[in-house]
Scaffold this active site. Structure first.
Site, short mmCIF file in Angstrom:
data_model
loop_
_atom_site.label_atom_id
_atom_site.label_comp_id
_atom_site.label_asym_id
_atom_site.label_seq_id
_atom_site.Cartn_x
_atom_site.Cartn_y
_atom_site.Cartn_z
N GLU A 92 0.98 -1.05 -0.02
CA GLU A 92 0.18 -0.02 0.10
C GLU A 92 0.84 1.22 0.06
OE1 GLU A 92 -2.74 -0.82 -1.07
OE2 GLU A 92 -4.11 -0.14 0.40
N THR B 234 -6.83 8.97 -3.65
CA THR B 234 -6.92 8.99 -2.05
C THR B 234 -6.19 10.19 -1.41
OG1 THR B 234 -6.76 6.35 -2.38
CG2 THR B 234 -6.44 7.39 -0.26
N1 HSE Z 1 -9.09 4.39 4.89
C1 HSE Z 1 -8.57 5.07 3.71
C2 HSE Z 1 -9.25 6.48 3.45
C3 HSE Z 1 -8.91 4.51 2.52
O1 HSE Z 1 -10.54 6.58 3.66
O2 HSE Z 1 -8.60 7.63 3.08
C4 HSE Z 1 -8.36 3.18 2.14
O3 HSE Z 1 -7.22 2.54 2.83
#
Ligand code: HSE
Length: 298
Positions: free
Chosen positions: A127, A180
């Protein structure tokens, strides 16, 4: 000398559990094969269905495999084939599926020296390579299956939570790009104590509802008053989709991971089918391309 695996898509956050809750999607994911080679090192030989890097240190799957072979040296190398079953950038843990799939498969080929928790850590490294932050919510869900809570990051602790048997997922992936990083940049740095209380009470409620098979508690707890309000403008027609899901009997709906996929959880297949159909009809009218999923969770 060869192993073929399925690595599931995952929904992270699950409304109230930002960065700490996630679940695996039964019927959506990647297929990957791993072949032992005499030559040492890790090579990506084929990627079907997405435009991802072939360089061993830049591809999440091969980076995970390299890290594992460094920790547990073997007298073989690996060739990896990746068939992406869904699009990267969907908010359904695409890089996590590659990373977790690699961690699981390489562990099998090595004779299972690593625990699920250690595999999660290796996958978190994937990741880090793919999106810059080693978040565990998607990878832990892909490794453990079902529902998981990342209770603590340091040291990492993952708790597997039971999944009520009638729980179904409906998800819609509008084909718009939400990175993201951008979705994290819009988040508040500080939150009022009152909001924090509401949010952590809902996490507790959701966990309790999942353990007790109590769909009412689940529905009542699937709320996100912190992250969803800050992110929903990044997702076209989010409010209408959510309202439609609720109108047709979904327990709740929210943003899957950092989006743009919107997920709804439903009790039973009939409700899920109805919710699926109504969201489908609604989105057809928007003119935006999309794909949908209806799946069990486990
Ligand atoms: N939890 C993370 C976020 C995305 O909402 O930015 C997935 O890892």
């Amino acid at each position: 000398n060869k192993i073929k695996i399925f690595s599931p898509a995952t929904v992270a956050n699950v409304s109230c559990g930002f960065d700490c809750l996630g679940f695996a999607v039964n019927d959506l994911g990647d297929t990957m094969s791993f072949t032992k080679t005499k030559e040492k090192g890790v090579k990506i030989s084929k990627i079907i269905g997405a435009n991802l890097p072939y360089e061993s240190d830049k591809n999440a799957a091969s980076a995970v495999a390299l890290a594992m072979l460094e920790k547990h040296p073997a007298d073989f190398g690996l060739e990896i084939e990746i068939h992406k079953g869904y699009a990267p950038g969907s908010g359904l843990g695409s890089s996590a599926a590659s990373s977790a799939g690699a961690a699981f498969a390489v562990n099998e080929l090595l004779g299972k020296p690593f625990s699920q928790l250690e595999l999660t850590k290796f996958a978190m490294f994937g990741e880090q390579i793919a999106c810059g932050s080693p978040i565990a919510d998607n990878v832990a869900a892909a490794i453990y299956g079902g529902f998981i809570l990342v209770q603590q990051y340091s040291p990492l602790n993952v708790i597997k939570i039971p999944v009520p048997s009638e729980l179904m997922l409906v998800a819609i992936h509008p084909q718009v790009q939400v990175k993201t990083k951008d979705a994290r940049d819009v988040l508040p740095e500080e939150i009022p104590l009152k909001d924090a209380v509401t949010q952590w009470a809902n996490v507790g409620g959701l966990i309790s509802g999942l353990y007790a098979n109590n769909y009412e508690t689940i529905a009542n707890s699937l709320k996100d008053i912190i992250v969803e309000p800050a992110r929903k403008h990044l997702i076209p027609h989010f409010d209408e989709v959510k309202q439609t899901a609720l109108d047709y009997g979904a327990l709740s709906a929210g943003i899957s991971g950092s989006g743009p996929t919107i997920f709804a959880l439903c009790k039973g297949k009939e409700t899920a089918k109805k919710v699926h159909q109504q969201i489908d009809e609604l989105y057809q009218k928007t003119g935006i391309d999309y794909t949908m999923v209806l799946s069990k969770i486990n």
